[in-house]
Design a protein around this motif. Structure first.
Motif, PDB file in Angstrom:
ATOM      1  N   UNK A 172       0.829  -1.213   0.000  1.00 17.87           N
ATOM      2  CA  UNK A 172       0.000   0.000   0.000  1.00 17.87           C
ATOM      3  C   UNK A 172       0.864   1.265   0.000  1.00 17.87           C
ATOM      4  N   UNK A 173       2.001   1.235   0.663  1.00 16.74           N
ATOM      5  CA  UNK A 173       2.899   2.402   0.640  1.00 16.74           C
ATOM      6  C   UNK A 173       3.437   2.645  -0.767  1.00 16.74           C
ATOM      7  N   UNK A 233       0.770   4.342  -2.689  1.00 15.45           N
ATOM      8  CA  UNK A 233       0.650   5.746  -2.267  1.00 15.45           C
ATOM      9  C   UNK A 233       1.801   6.588  -2.810  1.00 15.45           C
ATOM     10  N   UNK A 234       2.992   6.003  -2.885  1.00 15.95           N
ATOM     11  CA  UNK A 234       4.123   6.725  -3.483  1.00 15.95           C
ATOM     12  C   UNK A 234       3.832   7.045  -4.949  1.00 15.95           C
ATOM     13  N   UNK A 235       3.223   6.088  -5.639  1.00 16.36           N
ATOM     14  CA  UNK A 235       2.852   6.312  -7.039  1.00 16.36           C
ATOM     15  C   UNK A 235       1.844   7.457  -7.150  1.00 16.36           C
ATOM     16  N   UNK A 236       0.871   7.481  -6.264  1.00 18.14           N
ATOM     17  CA  UNK A 236      -0.153   8.523  -6.300  1.00 18.14           C
ATOM     18  C   UNK A 236       0.427   9.905  -6.011  1.00 18.14           C
ATOM     19  N   UNK A 237       1.505   9.957  -5.271  1.00 18.31           N
ATOM     20  CA  UNK A 237       2.086  11.239  -4.855  1.00 18.31           C
ATOM     21  C   UNK A 237       2.928  11.890  -5.937  1.00 18.31           C
ATOM     22  N   UNK A 238       3.296  11.148  -6.962  1.00 17.57           N
ATOM     23  CA  UNK A 238       4.143  11.705  -8.021  1.00 17.57           C
ATOM     24  C   UNK A 238       3.417  12.847  -8.729  1.00 17.57           C
ATOM     25  N   UNK A 271      -8.111  -5.215  -3.799  1.00 15.65           N
ATOM     26  CA  UNK A 271      -8.169  -4.787  -2.396  1.00 15.65           C
ATOM     27  C   UNK A 271      -6.982  -3.928  -1.957  1.00 15.65           C
ATOM     28  N   UNK A 272      -5.739  -4.255  -2.364  1.00 12.29           N
ATOM     29  CA  UNK A 272      -4.632  -3.374  -1.948  1.00 12.29           C
ATOM     30  C   UNK A 272      -4.789  -1.943  -2.472  1.00 12.29           C
ATOM     31  N   UNK A 273      -5.363  -1.778  -3.663  1.00 17.05           N
ATOM     32  CA  UNK A 273      -5.555  -0.435  -4.208  1.00 17.05           C
ATOM     33  C   UNK A 273      -6.627   0.325  -3.431  1.00 17.05           C
ATOM     34  N   UNK A 274      -7.721  -0.348  -3.093  1.00 19.30           N
ATOM     35  CA  UNK A 274      -8.759   0.309  -2.312  1.00 19.30           C
ATOM     36  C   UNK A 274      -8.245   0.696  -0.923  1.00 19.30           C
ATOM     37  N   UNK A 308      -6.209   4.924   2.791  1.00 16.97           N
ATOM     38  CA  UNK A 308      -5.149   5.488   3.625  1.00 16.97           C
ATOM     39  C   UNK A 308      -4.701   6.853   3.097  1.00 16.97           C
ATOM     40  N   UNK A 309      -4.554   6.951   1.794  1.00 15.54           N
ATOM     41  CA  UNK A 309      -4.077   8.182   1.169  1.00 15.54           C
ATOM     42  C   UNK A 309      -5.001   9.352   1.509  1.00 15.54           C
ATOM     43  N   UNK A 310      -6.318   9.122   1.388  1.00 15.97           N
ATOM     44  CA  UNK A 310      -7.282  10.177   1.705  1.00 15.97           C
ATOM     45  C   UNK A 310      -7.264  10.519   3.190  1.00 15.97           C
ATOM     46  N   UNK A 311      -7.061   9.503   4.024  1.00 12.17           N
ATOM     47  CA  UNK A 311      -7.031   9.719   5.471  1.00 12.17           C
ATOM     48  C   UNK A 311      -5.833  10.555   5.891  1.00 12.17           C
ATOM     49  N   UNK A 312      -4.728  10.397   5.178  1.00 11.58           N
ATOM     50  CA  UNK A 312      -3.488  11.085   5.535  1.00 11.58           C
ATOM     51  C   UNK A 312      -3.435  12.511   4.999  1.00 11.58           C
ATOM     52  N   UNK A 313      -4.302  12.857   4.045  1.00  8.32           N
ATOM     53  CA  UNK A 313      -4.303  14.196   3.482  1.00  8.32           C
ATOM     54  C   UNK A 313      -5.212  15.114   4.293  1.00  8.32           C
ATOM     55  N   UNK A 314      -5.006  16.430   4.182  1.00  7.08           N
ATOM     56  CA  UNK A 314      -5.908  17.360   4.880  1.00  7.08           C
ATOM     57  C   UNK A 314      -7.350  17.144   4.440  1.00  7.08           C
TER      58      UNK A 314
END
Length: 547
Positions: A119-120, A123-128, A150-153, A158-164
């Motif tokens: 999952x990390x 998330x690294x891919x999404x942050x690029x 499931x790993x993508x969901x 997690x990504x949305x939870x970690x963002x403002x």
């Protein structure tokens, strides 16, 4: 910092997530925002490059040489934003990256698990590129509940939870089936799909409901109530005559406004939809029709040639005509004369492909178009077959063929006019390949420059002396046959800058006969038709007036 829109799907596949994502991207652009669209695919292939077209449809190639999902073609066609390697990732690529890091010892001896390591990586891919645009639209392939997804969901949760708060929203696409016996639209599949999504920690902010019938107000209220979504955020997605109606249709339904409301953006900038009104004006007010035959080997699945079909539509729009595409199986011509099948078409296109099956039929098709003076566009393998046809029937090389089709070592059937490309220049370095290399990612991929011959047809079409087009092939026309073929009238009108690789051929004494080694269809857009396709359809229009 970009705002993120995650697009998921439920109930059944092929509802149109890619089209909805592309249309939303176009609508956000119309309001003055910058966008980038991405695709996350749960399959374990590293990329779709080695998949059969019958499995996956078209492989879309980016300028930087990535082999990606065909949805990236929709993204480019609707937004005009050139896709990059970092806009597409699969489970196979994610797991491959994780395992490479584990082998290097990057995880310092820890036990590698889906959470947090896989999952990390997602998330690294999404942050690029998070600082490059106003909105990032990320489509998750497959449907909610698929075990491989499931790993993508979990990663996007997690990504949305970690963002403002307010930086990420979720858009979910579902099906509202119509039961004819009771005369009702059924909301239960949508309710269950949202329930499945919520069970893994994701609550949709916008629901896009695919339906063949209008959604009554009562049903919208019911969906909103049971799915915990505002009624105004329940968006209908109806069947359309053309995919290019989608931006205007979604705008009428309020999709872009619902998305901006979910982010709390108010007042929202007014949209400028003039581009899409013009596109639809050209589509709906055509002044004629031309018939184009696509003679290929994967015609049973139209998605195998998705970009070609769309580029032909764009060419028609440039000429204010409707293009009627008809699919012809080239394998039939391996055994039969193509004339009875191809007579009556105003133009013929032979697309790319791999393997020997159907290629003799493509060679006969090129001969038919050459001898009858019918506009012909050969793409990749379609160019190679046209060169082989010229070598056999005009230049006297009776056994001309491709090294691709000589399967047994030491038992050559053909004189290899087309050979396995072993070396080429990419940027500032030389790329080397052998026949024994892995199949995946080893072709000549991505954008390369071609120098056009002054006074040639293609130089006139492009209005330029140098062009840049996208490639995807591992076989090439052998330059040593150039002199013999040009002596018979087949002009090598486009070459690589070093003069070693033929990029374009054309018959000088033919109304319109061009073969290209690259894939021009990948860069065509409804509001910017590719010049080759625009001129190809122009020639087809002229032919239609003569028939």
């Amino acid at each position: 910092m970009a705002r993120y829109i995650f697009i998921t799907g439920g109930v059944v596949s092929s509802l149109g997530k890619g089209l909805a994502s592309a249309a939303l991207g176009a609508l956000l652009q119309a309001r003055g925002y910058t966008v980038r669209l991405r695709k996350l695919d749960p399959y374990l292939n590293v990329d779709p490059g080695t998949m059969s077209p019958f499995e996956h449809g078209e492989v879309f190639v980016t300028d930087d040489g990535a082999e990606t999902d065909l949805d990236l073609g929709h993204y480019e066609r609707f937004t005009g934003v050139a896709a990059r390697r970092t806009d597409s990732v699969s489970s196979g690529r994610i797991y491959s990256n994780v395992l490479e890091k584990e082998r290097r010892g990057d995880y310092l001896g820890k036990t590698i698990q889906v959470i947090p390591h896989v999952t990390n990586e997602i998330k690294d891919f999404l942050s690029v590129g998070a600082d490059e645009v106003d909105f990032q639209l990320c489509e998750i392939g497959g449907t909610v509940g698929d075990i491989e997804g499931l790993p993508f969901f979990e990663a996007i949760r997690q990504f949305a939870q970690e963002r403002p708060r307010g930086q990420c929203i979720f858009m979910h696409l579902t099906l509202l089936p119509y039961v004819a016996a009771s005369g009702e639209l059924k909301t239960k599949p949508t309710q269950h799909s949202v329930k499945e999504l919520r069970s893994i920690g994701i609550a949709p902010d916008v629901l896009v409901c695919r339906s063949e019938h209008p959604i009554p107000e009562k049903e919208r209220e019911k969906i909103g109530l049971f799915c915990n979504v505002r009624k105004e955020s329940v968006i209908a997605a109806y069947d359309l005559k053309s995919i290019y109606e989608a931006p205007l249709a979604y705008h009428r339904e309020g999709l872009d406004q619902a998305v901006l409301d979910a982010f709390g953006i108010a007042p929202a900038p007014k949209p400028n939809l003039a581009r899409w009104h013009d596109v639809n004006e050209r589509l709906t007010h055509a002044e004629g029709e031309v018939r184009v035959a696509i003679v290929g080997k994967y015609v049973q699945l139209e998605d195998a040639y998705k970009s070609i079909k769309e580029a032909l539509t764009h060419g028609g729009m440039a000429n204010k005509v409707r293009v009627k595409v008809e699919w012809v199986d080239s394998e039939v011509f391996d055994r039969e004369d193509p004339a009875p099948y191809l007579e009556g078409y105003h133009a013929i296109l032979v697309p790319g492909g791999f393997g020997e099956r159907g290629t003799e039929g493509k060679i006969k098709t090129a001969q038919f178009a050459r001898e009858r003076g019918i506009p012909y566009l050969g793409i990749c393998l379609g160019m190679q077959m046209a060169v082989i046809e010229a070598a056999r029937n005009v230049a006297g090389f009776k056994t001309a063929g491709s090294e691709e089709f000589d399967h047994e070592a030491g038992k050559r059937r053909f004189e290899p006019v087309v050979y396995h490309l072993k070396e080429w220049i990419q940027g500032n370095h030389v790329v080397e390949r052998t026949v024994a290399d892995d199949k995946g990612g080893t072709m000549r991929l991505g954008a390369y420059t071609a120098a056009l011959t002054e006074g040639s047809k293609v130089a006139e079409v492009y209005g330029a002396s140098r062009i840049e087009e996208r490639h995807r092939h591992r076989y090439e026309v052998d330059i040593k046959y150039r002199e013999a073929l040009e002596g018979k009238g087949l002009c090598f009108s486009g070459m690589s800058p070093d003069g070693r690789l033929p990029e374009i051929v054309e018959w000088k004494d033919h109304p319109w006969f061009i073969g290209v080694q690259f894939h021009p269809e990948l860069k065509s857009k409804p509001f910017a038709p590719h010049p080759l396709f625009a001129d190809f359809i122009r020639a087809a229009v002229e032919t239609s007036r003569l028939v």
